[in-house]
Design an enzyme around this catalytic site. Structure first.
Site, PDB file in Angstrom:
ATOM      1  N   SER A  15       0.864  -1.192   0.000  1.00  0.00           N
ATOM      2  CA  SER A  15       0.000   0.000   0.000  1.00  0.00           C
ATOM      3  C   SER A  15       0.892   1.230   0.000  1.00  0.00           C
ATOM      4  O   SER A  15       1.768   1.368   0.866  1.00  0.00           O
ATOM      5  CB  SER A  15      -0.873   0.022   1.264  1.00  0.00           C
ATOM      6  N   HIS A  40      -1.397  -1.502  -3.936  1.00  0.00           N
ATOM      7  CA  HIS A  40      -2.683  -1.239  -3.280  1.00  0.00           C
ATOM      8  C   HIS A  40      -2.782   0.271  -3.089  1.00  0.00           C
ATOM      9  O   HIS A  40      -1.911   0.887  -2.452  1.00  0.00           O
ATOM     10  CB  HIS A  40      -2.708  -1.974  -1.937  1.00  0.00           C
ATOM     11  N   ASP A  42      -4.733   3.334  -1.589  1.00  0.00           N
ATOM     12  CA  ASP A  42      -5.716   3.671  -0.540  1.00  0.00           C
ATOM     13  C   ASP A  42      -6.327   5.037  -0.784  1.00  0.00           C
ATOM     14  O   ASP A  42      -5.728   6.064  -0.476  1.00  0.00           O
ATOM     15  CB  ASP A  42      -5.027   3.636   0.829  1.00  0.00           C
ATOM     16  N   MET A  44      -9.005   7.829   0.021  1.00  0.00           N
ATOM     17  CA  MET A  44      -9.796   8.250   1.181  1.00  0.00           C
ATOM     18  C   MET A  44     -10.362   9.653   0.941  1.00  0.00           C
ATOM     19  O   MET A  44      -9.670  10.521   0.409  1.00  0.00           O
ATOM     20  CB  MET A  44      -8.925   8.267   2.437  1.00  0.00           C
ATOM     21  N   HIS A  73      -8.536   0.681  -3.500  1.00  0.00           N
ATOM     22  CA  HIS A  73      -9.397   0.461  -2.322  1.00  0.00           C
ATOM     23  C   HIS A  73     -10.103   1.781  -2.031  1.00  0.00           C
ATOM     24  O   HIS A  73      -9.478   2.730  -1.538  1.00  0.00           O
ATOM     25  CB  HIS A  73      -8.492   0.020  -1.146  1.00  0.00           C
ATOM     26  N   MET A  75     -12.141   4.033   0.001  1.00  0.00           N
ATOM     27  CA  MET A  75     -12.674   4.330   1.331  1.00  0.00           C
ATOM     28  C   MET A  75     -13.363   5.693   1.231  1.00  0.00           C
ATOM     29  O   MET A  75     -12.891   6.709   1.759  1.00  0.00           O
ATOM     30  CB  MET A  75     -11.544   4.347   2.375  1.00  0.00           C
ATOM     31  N   MET A 144     -10.794  -6.003   6.402  1.00  0.00           N
ATOM     32  CA  MET A 144      -9.970  -5.007   7.085  1.00  0.00           C
ATOM     33  C   MET A 144      -9.533  -5.544   8.442  1.00  0.00           C
ATOM     34  O   MET A 144     -10.365  -5.974   9.248  1.00  0.00           O
ATOM     35  CB  MET A 144     -10.756  -3.704   7.278  1.00  0.00           C
ATOM     36  N   GLY A 149      -8.408   4.110   7.463  1.00  0.00           N
ATOM     37  CA  GLY A 149      -8.123   5.547   7.559  1.00  0.00           C
ATOM     38  C   GLY A 149      -6.651   5.850   7.683  1.00  0.00           C
ATOM     39  O   GLY A 149      -6.196   6.900   7.231  1.00  0.00           O
ATOM     40  N   PHE A 150      -5.886   4.921   8.267  1.00  0.00           N
ATOM     41  CA  PHE A 150      -4.471   5.246   8.488  1.00  0.00           C
ATOM     42  C   PHE A 150      -3.590   4.004   8.370  1.00  0.00           C
ATOM     43  O   PHE A 150      -4.027   2.899   8.693  1.00  0.00           O
ATOM     44  CB  PHE A 150      -4.278   5.866   9.885  1.00  0.00           C
ATOM     45  N   GLY A 152       0.038   2.086   9.623  1.00  0.00           N
ATOM     46  CA  GLY A 152       0.792   2.009  10.880  1.00  0.00           C
ATOM     47  C   GLY A 152      -0.016   1.647  12.109  1.00  0.00           C
ATOM     48  O   GLY A 152       0.446   1.794  13.237  1.00  0.00           O
ATOM     49  N   ASP A 184      -5.954  -6.523   4.941  1.00  0.00           N
ATOM     50  CA  ASP A 184      -5.361  -5.188   4.828  1.00  0.00           C
ATOM     51  C   ASP A 184      -5.338  -4.493   6.187  1.00  0.00           C
ATOM     52  O   ASP A 184      -6.384  -4.232   6.776  1.00  0.00           O
ATOM     53  CB  ASP A 184      -6.254  -4.404   3.856  1.00  0.00           C
ATOM     54  N   GLY A 185      -4.102  -4.254   6.661  1.00  0.00           N
ATOM     55  CA  GLY A 185      -3.989  -3.432   7.870  1.00  0.00           C
ATOM     56  C   GLY A 185      -3.224  -4.114   8.985  1.00  0.00           C
ATOM     57  O   GLY A 185      -3.633  -5.166   9.464  1.00  0.00           O
ATOM     58  N   GLY A 186      -2.099  -3.502   9.370  1.00  0.00           N
ATOM     59  CA  GLY A 186      -1.351  -4.001  10.527  1.00  0.00           C
ATOM     60  C   GLY A 186      -0.568  -5.268  10.280  1.00  0.00           C
ATOM     61  O   GLY A 186      -0.166  -5.962  11.211  1.00  0.00           O
ATOM     62  N   GLY A 206       1.623  -1.957   4.210  1.00  0.00           N
ATOM     63  CA  GLY A 206       1.953  -0.541   3.993  1.00  0.00           C
ATOM     64  C   GLY A 206       3.224  -0.144   4.717  1.00  0.00           C
ATOM     65  O   GLY A 206       4.331  -0.230   4.187  1.00  0.00           O
ATOM     66  N   SER A 207       3.058   0.223   5.987  1.00  0.00           N
ATOM     67  CA  SER A 207       4.192   0.817   6.716  1.00  0.00           C
ATOM     68  C   SER A 207       5.335  -0.163   6.937  1.00  0.00           C
ATOM     69  O   SER A 207       6.492   0.257   7.084  1.00  0.00           O
ATOM     70  CB  SER A 207       3.712   1.375   8.057  1.00  0.00           C
TER      71      SER A 207
HETATM   72  C1  DX5 Z   1      -5.937   1.600   5.985  1.00  0.00           C
HETATM   73  C2  DX5 Z   1      -5.526   1.112   4.618  1.00  0.00           C
HETATM   74  C3  DX5 Z   1      -4.442   0.066   4.672  1.00  0.00           C
HETATM   75  C4  DX5 Z   1      -3.186   0.568   5.355  1.00  0.00           C
HETATM   76  C5  DX5 Z   1      -2.161  -0.520   5.433  1.00  0.00           C
HETATM   77  O1  DX5 Z   1      -7.131   2.326   5.877  1.00  0.00           O
HETATM   78  O2  DX5 Z   1      -6.627   0.535   3.954  1.00  0.00           O
HETATM   79  O3  DX5 Z   1      -4.131  -0.330   3.328  1.00  0.00           O
HETATM   80  O4  DX5 Z   1      -2.664   1.642   4.647  1.00  0.00           O
HETATM   81  O5  DX5 Z   1      -1.045   0.026   6.064  1.00  0.00           O
HETATM   82  P1  DX5 Z   1      -0.330  -0.769   7.253  1.00  0.00           P
HETATM   83  O6  DX5 Z   1       0.217  -2.015   6.601  1.00  0.00           O
HETATM   84  O7  DX5 Z   1       0.743   0.171   7.740  1.00  0.00           O
HETATM   85  O8  DX5 Z   1      -1.374  -1.057   8.284  1.00  0.00           O
HETATM   86 ZN    ZN Z   2      -6.270  -0.393   1.968  1.00  0.00          ZN
END
Ligand code: DX5
Ligand code: ZN
Length: 233
Positions: A15, A40, A42, A44, A73, A75, A144, A149-150, A152, A184-186, A206-207
């Protein structure tokens, strides 16, 4: 008779949300050198989620430069209105949140009519069982594992049971070879195998990949995730 192409292969999809946008091009190229299976994106709108990122023009700027799978994606509120723009700008796959669309079958049909792969996304509090009657029409489901939204954020462990329940539902409906499960996420190096063992096919990171603005580090991070994921193909 031609067998149905099993599109449910394992994929690593970085992402770009947490990438250093000043160096986005070279960092994206670093992930592709590292073995990423696509990107990916994101999107928003600051309404559906409390953050504002980028629109179809950034997706287009990236898709015109790299030849890879682009997974958008959305959002955003009223995603249906924006789908043609995201497909026109190179999205090979577009996912919309169950929570944002009352006429989901119409929306999924639109994505497929535009020759893009159609995905539905569920937030952590939305049961996958709500998707039962749309599953025959989608190409993938995005579960999810953080509140959208974010980047990390911390992985929400109940996502693992949810992935398993979704996988079982797909098997019950005979869709397990046709509908991919994206998570997706964390997701980090220490929990990605849990996610894979639960049944995930497409892994968004992502991060943990864009943890630095150094392309060498980003390539190396990507390789490390790819090595683990490749053990599950
Ligand atoms: C959150 C996004 C995710 C996020 C993943 O709303 O949909 O794609 O950016 O980033 P990490 O892997 O850092 O959670
Ligand atoms: Zn995403």
């Amino acid at each position: 008779m031609e067998t149905i192409k099993v599109m449910v292969e394992k994929r690593l999809l970085p992402s770009i949300l947490n990438a250093d946008f000043w160096k986005l091009g070279e960092l994206v190229e670093a992930t592709l050198r590292g073995g990423a299976d696509g990107l990916h994106m994101d999107v928003m709108d600051g309404h559906f989620v409390p953050n504002l990122t980028f629109g179809a023009s950034v997706v287009g700027a990236v898709s015109r430069r790299v030849n890879t799978f682009i997974d958008s994606h959305l959002m955003i509120e009223n995603p249906t209105a924006y789908i043609p723009e995201f497909v026109k700008n190179g999205s090979n796959a577009v996912s919309v949140h169950w929570e944002t669309e009352r006429h989901l079958h119409r929306t999924v049909s639109l994505i497929k009519e535009l020759d893009s792969q159609a995905g539905v996304v569920v937030n952590p509090a939305t049961p996958v069982e709500f998707l039962r009657d749309i599953l025959p029409f989608v190409d993938y489901v995005l579960v999810m594992s953080v509140n959208p939204g974010f980047g990390g954020q911390k992985f929400i462990p109940t996502a693992l049971g949810k992935i398993e329940r979704l996988k079982n539902l797909l098997v019950e409906l005979g869709l397990e070879d046709r509908v991919a499960v994206e998570v997706d996420g964390g997701i980090k190096l220490h929990n990605v195998e849990d996610v894979l063992k639960a049944g995930a096919d497409w892994i968004v990171v992502g991060s943990a990949i864009f943890s630095s603005d150094d392309p060498v580090e980003v390539e190396d991070n990507t390789k490390r995730f790819k090595e683990i994921i490749s053990k599950y193909t």
